[in-house]
Scaffold this motif. Structure first.
Motif, PDB file in Angstrom:
ATOM      1  N   HIS A 119       0.805  -1.217   0.000  1.00  0.00           N
ATOM      2  CA  HIS A 119       0.000   0.000   0.000  1.00  0.00           C
ATOM      3  C   HIS A 119       0.843   1.273   0.000  1.00  0.00           C
ATOM      4  O   HIS A 119       0.405   2.311   0.483  1.00  0.00           O
ATOM      5  CB  HIS A 119      -0.990   0.014   1.172  1.00  0.00           C
ATOM      6  N   LYS A 120       2.044   1.177  -0.569  1.00  0.00           N
ATOM      7  CA  LYS A 120       2.845   2.380  -0.763  1.00  0.00           C
ATOM      8  C   LYS A 120       3.494   2.310  -2.138  1.00  0.00           C
ATOM      9  O   LYS A 120       3.932   1.250  -2.575  1.00  0.00           O
ATOM     10  CB  LYS A 120       3.927   2.523   0.313  1.00  0.00           C
ATOM     11  N   LEU A 121       3.534   3.452  -2.806  1.00  0.00           N
ATOM     12  CA  LEU A 121       4.185   3.547  -4.099  1.00  0.00           C
ATOM     13  C   LEU A 121       5.218   4.659  -4.040  1.00  0.00           C
ATOM     14  O   LEU A 121       4.970   5.719  -3.447  1.00  0.00           O
ATOM     15  CB  LEU A 121       3.179   3.856  -5.209  1.00  0.00           C
ATOM     16  N   VAL A 122       6.347   4.449  -4.693  1.00  0.00           N
ATOM     17  CA  VAL A 122       7.385   5.470  -4.763  1.00  0.00           C
ATOM     18  C   VAL A 122       7.785   5.652  -6.221  1.00  0.00           C
ATOM     19  O   VAL A 122       8.110   4.681  -6.911  1.00  0.00           O
ATOM     20  CB  VAL A 122       8.626   5.091  -3.927  1.00  0.00           C
ATOM     21  N   LEU A 123       7.746   6.893  -6.685  1.00  0.00           N
ATOM     22  CA  LEU A 123       8.201   7.229  -8.027  1.00  0.00           C
ATOM     23  C   LEU A 123       9.104   8.450  -7.908  1.00  0.00           C
ATOM     24  O   LEU A 123       8.633   9.531  -7.557  1.00  0.00           O
ATOM     25  CB  LEU A 123       7.012   7.525  -8.952  1.00  0.00           C
ATOM     26  N   GLY A 124      10.378   8.250  -8.156  1.00  0.00           N
ATOM     27  CA  GLY A 124      11.323   9.335  -7.921  1.00  0.00           C
ATOM     28  C   GLY A 124      11.372   9.650  -6.432  1.00  0.00           C
ATOM     29  O   GLY A 124      11.629   8.778  -5.612  1.00  0.00           O
ATOM     30  N   GLU A 125      11.057  10.887  -6.089  1.00  0.00           N
ATOM     31  CA  GLU A 125      11.024  11.299  -4.684  1.00  0.00           C
ATOM     32  C   GLU A 125       9.598  11.468  -4.172  1.00  0.00           C
ATOM     33  O   GLU A 125       9.378  11.994  -3.084  1.00  0.00           O
ATOM     34  CB  GLU A 125      11.807  12.604  -4.505  1.00  0.00           C
ATOM     35  N   THR A 126       8.636  11.001  -4.965  1.00  0.00           N
ATOM     36  CA  THR A 126       7.222  11.108  -4.595  1.00  0.00           C
ATOM     37  C   THR A 126       6.723   9.780  -4.033  1.00  0.00           C
ATOM     38  O   THR A 126       6.936   8.730  -4.633  1.00  0.00           O
ATOM     39  CB  THR A 126       6.370  11.495  -5.819  1.00  0.00           C
ATOM     40  N   THR A 127       6.056   9.835  -2.872  1.00  0.00           N
ATOM     41  CA  THR A 127       5.533   8.636  -2.218  1.00  0.00           C
ATOM     42  C   THR A 127       4.027   8.747  -2.042  1.00  0.00           C
ATOM     43  O   THR A 127       3.522   9.766  -1.560  1.00  0.00           O
ATOM     44  CB  THR A 127       6.178   8.435  -0.828  1.00  0.00           C
ATOM     45  N   ASP A 186       3.393  20.853 -11.043  1.00  0.00           N
ATOM     46  CA  ASP A 186       4.805  21.193 -10.843  1.00  0.00           C
ATOM     47  C   ASP A 186       5.626  20.043 -10.267  1.00  0.00           C
ATOM     48  O   ASP A 186       6.808  20.228  -9.958  1.00  0.00           O
ATOM     49  CB  ASP A 186       4.915  22.417  -9.919  1.00  0.00           C
ATOM     50  N   ASN A 187       5.018  18.886 -10.107  1.00  0.00           N
ATOM     51  CA  ASN A 187       5.769  17.746  -9.580  1.00  0.00           C
ATOM     52  C   ASN A 187       6.788  17.285 -10.634  1.00  0.00           C
ATOM     53  O   ASN A 187       6.412  16.960 -11.761  1.00  0.00           O
ATOM     54  CB  ASN A 187       4.828  16.594  -9.227  1.00  0.00           C
ATOM     55  N   PRO A 188       8.078  17.256 -10.292  1.00  0.00           N
ATOM     56  CA  PRO A 188       9.100  16.903 -11.281  1.00  0.00           C
ATOM     57  C   PRO A 188       9.237  15.416 -11.552  1.00  0.00           C
ATOM     58  O   PRO A 188      10.011  15.020 -12.425  1.00  0.00           O
ATOM     59  CB  PRO A 188      10.389  17.457 -10.652  1.00  0.00           C
ATOM     60  N   ASP A 189       8.502  14.588 -10.810  1.00  0.00           N
ATOM     61  CA  ASP A 189       8.664  13.137 -10.953  1.00  0.00           C
ATOM     62  C   ASP A 189       7.732  12.503 -11.970  1.00  0.00           C
ATOM     63  O   ASP A 189       8.075  11.487 -12.580  1.00  0.00           O
ATOM     64  CB  ASP A 189       8.452  12.455  -9.595  1.00  0.00           C
ATOM     65  N   TYR A 191      -5.536   6.932 -20.309  1.00  0.00           N
ATOM     66  CA  TYR A 191      -4.539   7.738 -19.609  1.00  0.00           C
ATOM     67  C   TYR A 191      -3.394   6.864 -19.122  1.00  0.00           C
ATOM     68  O   TYR A 191      -3.533   5.655 -18.942  1.00  0.00           O
ATOM     69  CB  TYR A 191      -5.166   8.434 -18.391  1.00  0.00           C
ATOM     70  N   LYS A 192      -2.263   7.514 -18.874  1.00  0.00           N
ATOM     71  CA  LYS A 192      -1.133   6.843 -18.243  1.00  0.00           C
ATOM     72  C   LYS A 192      -0.336   7.861 -17.464  1.00  0.00           C
ATOM     73  O   LYS A 192      -0.436   9.090 -17.693  1.00  0.00           O
ATOM     74  CB  LYS A 192      -0.234   6.171 -19.269  1.00  0.00           C
ATOM     75  N   VAL A 193       0.450   7.394 -16.499  1.00  0.00           N
ATOM     76  CA  VAL A 193       1.412   8.226 -15.796  1.00  0.00           C
ATOM     77  C   VAL A 193       2.777   8.021 -16.452  1.00  0.00           C
ATOM     78  O   VAL A 193       3.199   6.882 -16.674  1.00  0.00           O
ATOM     79  CB  VAL A 193       1.482   7.873 -14.297  1.00  0.00           C
ATOM     80  N   ALA A 194       3.453   9.111 -16.790  1.00  0.00           N
ATOM     81  CA  ALA A 194       4.765   9.049 -17.395  1.00  0.00           C
ATOM     82  C   ALA A 194       5.777   9.753 -16.489  1.00  0.00           C
ATOM     83  O   ALA A 194       5.463  10.771 -15.859  1.00  0.00           O
ATOM     84  CB  ALA A 194       4.754   9.709 -18.776  1.00  0.00           C
ATOM     85  N   LYS A 195       6.964   9.196 -16.414  1.00  0.00           N
ATOM     86  CA  LYS A 195       8.032   9.841 -15.646  1.00  0.00           C
ATOM     87  C   LYS A 195       8.517  11.057 -16.406  1.00  0.00           C
ATOM     88  O   LYS A 195       8.722  11.011 -17.621  1.00  0.00           O
ATOM     89  CB  LYS A 195       9.181   8.853 -15.432  1.00  0.00           C
ATOM     90  N   ARG A 196       8.687  12.147 -15.683  1.00  0.00           N
ATOM     91  CA  ARG A 196       9.241  13.344 -16.311  1.00  0.00           C
ATOM     92  C   ARG A 196      10.729  13.147 -16.551  1.00  0.00           C
ATOM     93  O   ARG A 196      11.437  12.569 -15.731  1.00  0.00           O
ATOM     94  CB  ARG A 196       9.016  14.564 -15.425  1.00  0.00           C
ATOM     95  N   LYS A 197      11.210  13.645 -17.669  1.00  0.00           N
ATOM     96  CA  LYS A 197      12.635  13.510 -17.996  1.00  0.00           C
ATOM     97  C   LYS A 197      13.406  14.728 -17.504  1.00  0.00           C
ATOM     98  O   LYS A 197      12.879  15.796 -17.370  1.00  0.00           O
ATOM     99  CB  LYS A 197      12.801  13.343 -19.511  1.00  0.00           C
TER     100      LYS A 197
END
Length: 224
Positions: free
Chosen positions: A126-134, A204-207, A218-224
């Motif tokens: 029940h936790k997700l981490v993408l970059g520095e976002t949790t 403004d989230n950079p992740d 839709y999809k979530v994409a990592k920012r480059k």
């Protein structure tokens, strides 16, 4: 040790996949088509499926759809000789988590499997981490550094679903049924409103960013 179900009807490819995965430290269980896969899954729990597309009796698309129709979230990696973009779209619409084309790089295959298993474990916790976002499912919060955002329940569930598989395309119907229920009477406008609210909050989230895939969803994409 993880148990991986290999669904592949070509004997040579099946043998190669089993050898690569066994060398990678996994318990491997080969079957020849989708029907055999379903039968084995009634007897044993698996952590991931490596799936061919073109097979007799029940192909990869049909197996994937059958599993997703009963809300089975087991990670699925399609490995197929079909490399057309239409085939890839069809694979993601059927519910696969990742897609590789043959001939495949053995090390890349292991890297992708490791990533899928790690992501599945994170979702189960029940936790997700993408970059520095949790994302914390229990608290309905999105945290990055000192900034924490508490989201309304439906918005959080929607974002959590999208972020559970970055770059995977989720159809509008899939998202509406997953978040609001199969018998929901909401329309796509409600989904669009929730997507737009999430975009505004995390513009403004950079992740990551939420991307519209025209005609699909839709999809979530990592920012480059």
């Amino acid at each position: 040790m993880f148990d991986i179900l290999v669904v592949e009807d070509d004997a040579n490819t099946q043998k190669l996949l089993c050898a690569v995965l066994t060398h990678g430290g996994y318990h491997v269980h080969p079957v020849n088509n989708g029907l055999e896969a379903l039968s084995r899954m009634e007897e044993q729990r698996f952590d991931l499926i490596v799936l061919d597309l073109m097979m007799p009796e029940m192909d990869g698309y049909q197996l994937c759809k059958a599993l997703r129709s009963v809300r089975d979230d087991i990670p699925i990696l399609m490995v197929t000789a079909m490399d057309d973009m239409t085939d890839k779209h069809q694979g993601f619409l059927a519910g696969t988590d990742d897609y590789m084309t043959k001939p495949f790089d053995e090390q890349e295959l292991l890297f992708r499997i490791k990533a899928l298993l790690r992501r599945a474990q994170a979702v189960s916790e029940h936790k997700l981490v993408l970059g520095e976002t949790t994302l914390d499912y229990n608290a309905l919060t999105v945290t990055r550094g000192a900034e924490q955002t508490l989201l309304p329940q439906k918005e959080f569930y929607l974002l959590f679903k999208l972020m559970s598989s970055p770059d995977k395309i989720f159809t509008r119907l899939h998202l509406m049924e997953e978040i609001w229920g199969v018998d929901t009477e909401i329309d796509s406008h409600t989904l669009n409103v929730h997507i737009n609210r999430l975009r505004d909050k995390f513009r403004d989230n950079p992740d990551f960013e939420i991307v519209t895939v025209r005609g699909l969803g839709y999809k979530v994409a990592k920012r480059k």
